[in-house]
Design a protein around this motif. Structure first.
Motif, PDB file in Angstrom:
ATOM      1  N   ALA A 145      47.575  62.381   4.915  1.00 31.77           N
ATOM      2  CA  ALA A 145      48.467  61.840   3.703  1.00 31.77           C
ATOM      3  C   ALA A 145      49.547  60.991   4.180  1.00 31.77           C
ATOM      4  CB  ALA A 145      48.835  62.967   2.990  1.00 31.77           C
ATOM      5  N   CYS A 146      50.098  61.504   5.166  1.00 29.49           N
ATOM      6  CA  CYS A 146      51.442  60.569   5.654  1.00 29.49           C
ATOM      7  C   CYS A 146      51.197  59.103   6.201  1.00 29.49           C
ATOM      8  CB  CYS A 146      52.350  61.228   6.687  1.00 29.49           C
ATOM      9  SG  CYS A 146      51.349  61.367   8.170  1.00 29.49           S
ATOM     10  N   ILE A 147      50.041  58.853   6.570  1.00 33.11           N
ATOM     11  CA  ILE A 147      49.475  57.622   6.910  1.00 33.11           C
ATOM     12  C   ILE A 147      49.007  56.620   5.564  1.00 33.11           C
ATOM     13  CG2 ILE A 147      47.902  56.022   8.330  1.00 33.11           C
ATOM     14  CD1 ILE A 147      47.765  58.394  10.441  1.00 33.11           C
ATOM     15  N   ARG A 148      48.442  57.424   4.578  1.00 28.72           N
ATOM     16  CA  ARG A 148      48.050  56.689   3.631  1.00 28.72           C
ATOM     17  C   ARG A 148      49.154  56.513   2.530  1.00 28.72           C
ATOM     18  NH1 ARG A 148      44.822  61.563   2.364  1.00 28.72           N
ATOM     19  NH2 ARG A 148      45.761  62.401   0.417  1.00 28.72           N
ATOM     20  N   LEU A 149      50.202  57.325   2.494  1.00 28.59           N
ATOM     21  CA  LEU A 149      51.455  56.965   1.682  1.00 28.59           C
ATOM     22  C   LEU A 149      51.706  55.701   1.430  1.00 28.59           C
ATOM     23  CD1 LEU A 149      53.617  58.648   0.128  1.00 28.59           C
ATOM     24  CD2 LEU A 149      55.101  58.423   1.771  1.00 28.59           C
ATOM     25  N   PRO A 150      52.050  54.633   2.422  1.00 27.30           N
ATOM     26  CA  PRO A 150      52.180  53.285   1.802  1.00 27.30           C
ATOM     27  C   PRO A 150      51.104  52.507   1.099  1.00 27.30           C
ATOM     28  CG  PRO A 150      52.755  53.672   4.190  1.00 27.30           C
ATOM     29  CD  PRO A 150      51.957  54.897   3.483  1.00 27.30           C
ATOM     30  N   PHE A 151      49.841  53.064   1.080  1.00 28.70           N
ATOM     31  CA  PHE A 151      48.673  52.182   0.569  1.00 28.70           C
ATOM     32  C   PHE A 151      48.550  52.860  -1.008  1.00 28.70           C
ATOM     33  CE2 PHE A 151      48.096  52.219   5.070  1.00 28.70           C
ATOM     34  CZ  PHE A 151      47.595  51.065   5.378  1.00 28.70           C
ATOM     35  N   GLU A 152      47.778  51.806  -1.706  1.00 30.94           N
ATOM     36  CA  GLU A 152      47.531  52.166  -3.139  1.00 30.94           C
ATOM     37  C   GLU A 152      45.910  52.068  -2.994  1.00 30.94           C
ATOM     38  OE1 GLU A 152      48.995  53.525  -6.004  1.00 30.94           O
ATOM     39  OE2 GLU A 152      50.600  53.770  -4.895  1.00 30.94           O
ATOM     40  N   ALA A 153      45.088  52.964  -3.565  1.00 30.57           N
ATOM     41  CA  ALA A 153      43.642  52.926  -3.544  1.00 30.57           C
ATOM     42  C   ALA A 153      43.168  51.388  -4.370  1.00 30.57           C
ATOM     43  CB  ALA A 153      42.995  54.139  -4.203  1.00 30.57           C
ATOM     44  N   ASP A 154      44.019  51.259  -5.365  1.00 28.85           N
ATOM     45  CA  ASP A 154      43.648  50.350  -6.312  1.00 28.85           C
ATOM     46  C   ASP A 154      43.825  48.873  -5.671  1.00 28.85           C
ATOM     47  OD1 ASP A 154      42.933  51.906  -8.495  1.00 28.85           O
ATOM     48  OD2 ASP A 154      44.972  51.628  -9.539  1.00 28.85           O
ATOM     49  N   HIS A 155      44.858  48.788  -4.725  1.00 29.14           N
ATOM     50  CA  HIS A 155      44.898  47.546  -3.907  1.00 29.14           C
ATOM     51  C   HIS A 155      43.782  47.326  -3.131  1.00 29.14           C
ATOM     52  CE1 HIS A 155      49.470  47.935  -4.903  1.00 29.14           C
ATOM     53  NE2 HIS A 155      48.984  48.038  -5.926  1.00 29.14           N
ATOM     54  N   VAL A 156      43.478  48.548  -2.415  1.00 30.79           N
ATOM     55  CA  VAL A 156      42.405  48.349  -1.227  1.00 30.79           C
ATOM     56  C   VAL A 156      41.139  47.790  -2.059  1.00 30.79           C
ATOM     57  CG1 VAL A 156      41.204  49.545   0.459  1.00 30.79           C
ATOM     58  CG2 VAL A 156      43.619  49.845   0.173  1.00 30.79           C
ATOM     59  N   VAL A 157      40.785  48.502  -3.154  1.00 26.14           N
ATOM     60  CA  VAL A 157      39.502  48.287  -3.906  1.00 26.14           C
ATOM     61  C   VAL A 157      39.510  46.749  -4.529  1.00 26.14           C
ATOM     62  CG1 VAL A 157      38.444  48.764  -6.067  1.00 26.14           C
ATOM     63  CG2 VAL A 157      39.294  50.696  -4.727  1.00 26.14           C
ATOM     64  N   THR A 175      40.437  51.549   5.120  1.00 27.85           N
ATOM     65  CA  THR A 175      39.090  52.169   4.608  1.00 27.85           C
ATOM     66  C   THR A 175      38.714  53.231   5.637  1.00 27.85           C
ATOM     67  OG1 THR A 175      37.768  50.327   5.528  1.00 27.85           O
ATOM     68  CG2 THR A 175      38.691  50.220   2.947  1.00 27.85           C
ATOM     69  N   GLY A 176      39.050  53.681   6.595  1.00 25.60           N
ATOM     70  CA  GLY A 176      38.597  54.330   7.692  1.00 25.60           C
ATOM     71  C   GLY A 176      39.324  55.728   7.580  1.00 25.60           C
ATOM     72  N   ARG A 177      39.066  56.390   8.746  1.00 28.12           N
ATOM     73  CA  ARG A 177      39.418  57.782   8.826  1.00 28.12           C
ATOM     74  C   ARG A 177      40.743  58.255   8.731  1.00 28.12           C
ATOM     75  NH1 ARG A 177      36.936  60.589  12.898  1.00 28.12           N
ATOM     76  NH2 ARG A 177      35.237  59.229  13.219  1.00 28.12           N
ATOM     77  N   HIS A 178      41.723  57.086   9.276  1.00 20.62           N
ATOM     78  CA  HIS A 178      43.272  57.411   9.109  1.00 20.62           C
ATOM     79  C   HIS A 178      43.822  57.921   7.793  1.00 20.62           C
ATOM     80  CE1 HIS A 178      43.878  57.306  13.365  1.00 20.62           C
ATOM     81  NE2 HIS A 178      43.224  55.963  13.517  1.00 20.62           N
TER      82      HIS A 178
END
Length: 265
Positions: free
Chosen positions: A128-140, A121-124
């Motif tokens: 784009a290349c760091i957040r690629l393995p994440f899905e916003a819906d999962h973090v939410v 949920t932070g600056r990293h």
């Protein structure tokens, strides 16, 4: 000391060339090296069940070009486990293939590292290349669980239940944690993505999705130490070889193996 049963449950697969699983160049980069997707089920005293990681669903599989063998919910029910009755869920990190079905576990307390929640949920996540393995819906979904008072944070090492502990190693994701489980054959370490394949450590060649290379390589050593030096007790997060090394659970068509039993080889 409480002892637990531990099961690796494969729910999906991705066929891919070997080079996609290693940071450094290979002699034969086009060799086939499929990647399996697992969740893990722990069974302890008094019927206490813990699920490690929550996988992803059919919609996400289609989006990312992955193949499901059966849903996470069906995989657990085939083992006699009702997701709604699981007491604890350990999320090793928030990448899409490890945190995609949190909402299935309506009655569970969810265990995660402070640093992973802050990382996701932070600056990293602006990169784009760091957040690629994440899905916003999962973090939410994790944020919603937090506001529903269902999240237990850990800072480094922590106990989930007697005989089950978590240990932050970082590397692949900043707050990645491994899980140490006391079994009848001794401690078993579910390495998750601290070690994707046995070959990553054996060759000294890491998986290429990483946040901190130094932490990743140290994570291999930490996992081995937590397992008491027993190589067979460190369980990679995505290696099909896991299903060949451990006894298959009857009636599960080779999709589930028992990690608490001695390895076959």
């Amino acid at each position: 000391m409480s002892t637990w049963e531990a099961y690796a449950i494969r729910y999906g697969r991705h066929d891919r060339p070997a080079q996609t699983n290693f940071l450094l160049p290979l002699d034969d980069p086009h060799e086939a090296m499929p990647l399996d997707y697992y969740i893990w089920l722990l069974r302890g005293p008094g019927g206490h069940e813990i699920v490690v990681d929550t996988g992803f669903d059919a919609e996400l599989a289609a989006k990312r070009g992955r193949r499901l063998s059966r849903s996470v919910a069906d995989s657990l029910r085939a083992m006699g486990t009702d997701p709604a009755k699981v007491r604890d869920v350990i999320v090793t990190h928030l990448h899409y293939d490890h945190a995609g079905s949190i909402d299935l576990f309506t009655g569970a307390r969810i265990h995660i590292q402070d640093r992973e929640m802050a990382f996701a949920t932070g600056r990293h996540m602006c990169t784009a290349c760091i957040r690629l393995p994440f899905e916003a819906d999962h973090v939410v979904s994790m944020v919603r669980a937090l506001f529903a008072d269902k999240v237990q944070f850990h800072d480094g090492e922590g106990e989930v239940a007697p005989g089950v502990t978590v240990h932050r190693v970082g590397g692949h994701s900043d707050g990645l944690q491994v899980v140490r489980v006391q079994t009848a054959r001794g401690p078993v370490v579910i390495a998750s993505d601290a070690l994707h394949f046995y070959a990553n450590e054996k060759r000294g060649n890491p998986f290429p999705i990483l946040f901190d290379l130094g932490a990743m390589t140290q994570g291999w050593r930490i996992a081995r130490r937590l397992a008491g030096g027993d190589e067979s007790a460190v369980i990679p997060g995505h290696d099909p070889e896991v299903r060949a090394r451990f006894p298959a659970v009857p009636g599960q068509e080779g999709e589930v193996v028992a990690l608490h039993l001695p390895p076959l080889r």
